[in-house]
Design a protein around this motif. Structure first.
Motif, PDB file in Angstrom:
ATOM      1  N   GLU A  35       5.466   7.006  10.391  1.00 10.43           N
ATOM      2  CA  GLU A  35       4.458   6.299  11.188  1.00 10.43           C
ATOM      3  C   GLU A  35       3.057   6.653  10.692  1.00 10.43           C
ATOM      4  O   GLU A  35       2.158   5.806  10.655  1.00 10.43           O
ATOM      5  N   GLU A  36       2.912   7.915  10.274  1.00 10.02           N
ATOM      6  CA  GLU A  36       1.622   8.354   9.721  1.00 10.02           C
ATOM      7  C   GLU A  36       1.298   7.591   8.430  1.00 10.02           C
ATOM      8  O   GLU A  36       0.155   7.193   8.207  1.00 10.02           O
ATOM      9  N   ASP A  37       2.315   7.361   7.583  1.00 15.00           N
ATOM     10  CA  ASP A  37       2.119   6.565   6.358  1.00 15.00           C
ATOM     11  C   ASP A  37       1.602   5.173   6.706  1.00 15.00           C
ATOM     12  O   ASP A  37       0.689   4.652   6.049  1.00 15.00           O
ATOM     13  N   VAL A  38       2.197   4.581   7.738  1.00 18.08           N
ATOM     14  CA  VAL A  38       1.803   3.224   8.147  1.00 18.08           C
ATOM     15  C   VAL A  38       0.348   3.210   8.620  1.00 18.08           C
ATOM     16  O   VAL A  38      -0.455   2.368   8.205  1.00 18.08           O
ATOM     17  N   GLN A  39       0.005   4.166   9.481  1.00 19.42           N
ATOM     18  CA  GLN A  39      -1.356   4.198  10.042  1.00 19.42           C
ATOM     19  C   GLN A  39      -2.398   4.468   8.963  1.00 19.42           C
ATOM     20  O   GLN A  39      -3.452   3.816   8.926  1.00 19.42           O
ATOM     21  N   GLU A  40      -2.114   5.414   8.072  1.00 18.26           N
ATOM     22  CA  GLU A  40      -3.067   5.750   7.003  1.00 18.26           C
ATOM     23  C   GLU A  40      -3.236   4.574   6.050  1.00 18.26           C
ATOM     24  O   GLU A  40      -4.351   4.271   5.612  1.00 18.26           O
ATOM     25  N   THR A  41      -2.146   3.898   5.733  1.00 15.51           N
ATOM     26  CA  THR A  41      -2.208   2.776   4.791  1.00 15.51           C
ATOM     27  C   THR A  41      -2.913   1.588   5.422  1.00 15.51           C
ATOM     28  O   THR A  41      -3.677   0.880   4.743  1.00 15.51           O
ATOM     29  N   LYS A  42      -2.689   1.346   6.694  1.00 14.83           N
ATOM     30  CA  LYS A  42      -3.406   0.267   7.373  1.00 14.83           C
ATOM     31  C   LYS A  42      -4.913   0.490   7.267  1.00 14.83           C
ATOM     32  O   LYS A  42      -5.669  -0.450   6.996  1.00 14.83           O
ATOM     33  N   GLN A  43      -5.334   1.740   7.439  1.00 12.88           N
ATOM     34  CA  GLN A  43      -6.763   2.045   7.331  1.00 12.88           C
ATOM     35  C   GLN A  43      -7.288   1.805   5.926  1.00 12.88           C
ATOM     36  O   GLN A  43      -8.382   1.276   5.725  1.00 12.88           O
ATOM     37  N   LEU A  44      -6.476   2.163   4.922  1.00 10.95           N
ATOM     38  CA  LEU A  44      -6.863   1.919   3.521  1.00 10.95           C
ATOM     39  C   LEU A  44      -6.979   0.430   3.229  1.00 10.95           C
ATOM     40  O   LEU A  44      -7.913  -0.012   2.557  1.00 10.95           O
ATOM     41  N   PRO A  77      -3.379   5.494  -4.481  1.00  9.49           N
ATOM     42  CA  PRO A  77      -2.998   6.789  -5.075  1.00  9.49           C
ATOM     43  C   PRO A  77      -2.077   7.630  -4.187  1.00  9.49           C
ATOM     44  O   PRO A  77      -1.419   8.546  -4.678  1.00  9.49           O
ATOM     45  N   SER A  78      -2.003   7.308  -2.890  1.00 10.08           N
ATOM     46  CA  SER A  78      -1.100   8.033  -1.986  1.00 10.08           C
ATOM     47  C   SER A  78       0.295   7.403  -1.944  1.00 10.08           C
ATOM     48  O   SER A  78       1.173   7.876  -1.217  1.00 10.08           O
ATOM     49  N   SER A  79       0.529   6.358  -2.735  1.00  5.60           N
ATOM     50  CA  SER A  79       1.765   5.577  -2.640  1.00  5.60           C
ATOM     51  C   SER A  79       2.972   6.298  -3.228  1.00  5.60           C
ATOM     52  O   SER A  79       2.851   7.273  -3.973  1.00  5.60           O
ATOM     53  N   LYS A  80       4.146   5.770  -2.906  1.00  2.00           N
ATOM     54  CA  LYS A  80       5.400   6.345  -3.400  1.00  2.00           C
ATOM     55  C   LYS A  80       5.473   6.297  -4.935  1.00  2.00           C
ATOM     56  O   LYS A  80       5.919   7.252  -5.567  1.00  2.00           O
ATOM     57  N   LEU A  81       5.071   5.176  -5.527  1.00  2.00           N
ATOM     58  CA  LEU A  81       5.139   5.072  -6.987  1.00  2.00           C
ATOM     59  C   LEU A  81       4.259   6.115  -7.652  1.00  2.00           C
ATOM     60  O   LEU A  81       4.682   6.817  -8.571  1.00  2.00           O
ATOM     61  N   GLY A 117       0.812  -1.214   0.000  1.00  2.00           N
ATOM     62  CA  GLY A 117       0.000   0.000   0.000  1.00  2.00           C
ATOM     63  C   GLY A 117       0.845   1.262   0.000  1.00  2.00           C
ATOM     64  O   GLY A 117       0.565   2.217  -0.736  1.00  2.00           O
ATOM     65  N   ILE A 118       1.894   1.276   0.816  1.00  2.60           N
ATOM     66  CA  ILE A 118       2.776   2.453   0.890  1.00  2.60           C
ATOM     67  C   ILE A 118       3.606   2.580  -0.382  1.00  2.60           C
ATOM     68  O   ILE A 118       3.805   3.679  -0.908  1.00  2.60           O
TER      69      ILE A 118
END
Length: 428
Positions: free
Chosen positions: A350-359, A289-293, A283-284
């Motif tokens: 850490e915010e990336d992890v939390q947001e992606t877990k929710q997605l 659409p929020s991903s690094k790629l 996901g990260i």
């Protein structure tokens, strides 16, 4: 979060999975037939479900078969083939109204199961052959499907990446078969293979709806009869490490937009303890659409028309897809690899992890809210031999930490780079 129940009954020759739910106005029947991927028969397996759904012994014409389906108050029948790890799975699905929505004495579920049983076990035959006209017609349809997949350059590039990446593995075999095999398929040899499938495939029957599990078991047991009862085959999908030197394949065609696809080995499959962190990692990296790629390759550097990643749950592969200008190959490849390097270096918050877990959790809940999606999710347990429920998957994803994602990143290794580009001297 409501708990999803699954009642499993071992029947003669198959397993029945009953999923009671009051969420839908319809009931769903899904029959899955699984066999190891095999180049010799995969085109027959791709063709067979489409032949079987056209006519049966009791409904030998298209009109009589359609009438039988219409009599089930507009029941919807669909078939398909899929590749799960190194297994090929044929699926027969039927969606029909819940008996509570109708007035009538005979169970609509029983009638639906009887028709599914008819389709799978009592096809229209001519002596020791399936119906020749149906077989020839469906061969033409499958030919067109295979050609259309070749014309879809994103699909073609993905197929070619797997061809090269998994050259010595069964996973390379094409789920829809091969055009060159179709001429050799006859109504006779397809019927012969059909008999082999009935004897040897692992079979799972899913029934989902507002139903009593024990009643369903009695109805299914009295309706779906299988003569032979093969022992359930073990999951034997192979795992390979990435090569010491990355394979790089360049193919040229008369195209305008290049297709840059990268294949990575993760050595992580459904049921492994790292599987949940892999979902968050993907996901990260490239799954949303929020991903690094997406943000770096497409938005920041404007190097791709699209850029994303996905993972194969039962084979341990992570695949990157991007559509680029043919002239931007080196730069685009470099930026994609830098995003992977950033993941391995822990350059995500850490915010990336939390947001992606929710997605990821939202995506899983959407799948669970869909009747067919939930059955597919439950079938992962059969494929993997792992008894992790959908609710436990969500709980495990919610427990994933930054360190868990970092450890997964360190396991991911680039195997193959495939680039489909314009012909030399083509238009700039």
């Amino acid at each position: 979060m409501s708990t999803i129940e699954e009642h499993v009954f071992k029947q003669e020759g198959y397993h029945l999975h009953m999923i009671p739910t009051k969420k839908y106005k319809t009931n769903t029947i899904s029959v899955k037939l699984k066999s190891p991927l095999n180049r010799e028969v995969i085109t027959k397996r791709a063709l067979l479900p489409y032949v079987l759904q056209q006519a049966t012994s009791n409904y030998p014409s298209a009109r009589s078969f359609r009438t039988a389906l219409d009599s089930l108050y507009g029941a919807v029948l669909s078939v398909d083939s899929s590749k799960k790890g190194e297994d090929h799975v044929m699926t027969f699905r039927m969606e029909l109204p819940n008996d509570e929505m109708l007035s009538g004495d005979e169970s609509l579920l029983k009638q639906g199961l009887a028709l599914i049983n008819e389709i799978i076990f009592h096809p229209k035959v001519e002596g020791e052959a399936l119906d020749k006209a149906i077989v020839n017609r469906e061969k033409q349809t499958l030919t067109q499907k295979i050609k259309s997949l070749k014309d879809d350059k994103m699909s073609y590039a993905n197929t070619r990446l797997i061809d090269e990446m998994c050259k010595e593995e069964s996973y390379r075999f094409h789920v829809h078969g091969y055009e060159e095999d179709l001429n050799d398929i006859t109504a006779e040899n397809l019927y012969e293979y059909y008999q082999d499938m009935l004897s040897n495939d692992d079979m799972d029957v899913y029934v989902q709806g507002n139903l009593d599990p024990n009643e369903v078991q009695q109805i299914v047991q009295g309706t779906i009869k299988r003569q032979s009862a093969p022992n359930r085959s073990e999951n034997k999908t192979t795992q390979q490490d990435a090569p010491s030197e990355v394979k790089e394949i360049v193919e040229r065609q008369n195209i305008q937009q290049g297709k840059l696809h990268l294949g990575y080995r993760t050595s992580i499959r459904y049921g492994d303890k790292d599987y949940y962190a892999l979902q968050v990692f993907n996901g990260i990296f490239g799954g949303f659409p929020s991903s690094k790629l997406f943000m770096n390759v497409r938005e920041k550097h404007s190097l791709a028309y699209y850029a994303a990643s996905r993972f194969e749950s039962h084979k341990g592969l992570l695949l990157v897809f991007s559509g680029i200008d043919p002239n931007d190959y080196e730069q685009a490849k470099d930026i994609i690899e830098k995003q992977m390097d950033a993941m391995k270096a822990g350059e995500f918050s850490e915010e990336d992890v939390q947001e992606t877990k929710q997605l990821v959790v939202n995506q899983l809940r959407e799948t669970m809210d869909n009747q067919h999606g939930l059955i597919e999710l439950m079938y992962h347990q059969v494929l993997s031999g792992s008894k992790v429920t959908p609710n436990e998957i969500i709980e495990n994803v919610e427990r994933v930490t930054h360190e868990d994602v970092l450890q997964v990143a360190k396991k991911v290794a680039l195997d193959t780079v495939y680039f489909l580009t314009k012909e030399e001297g083509g238009n700039e």
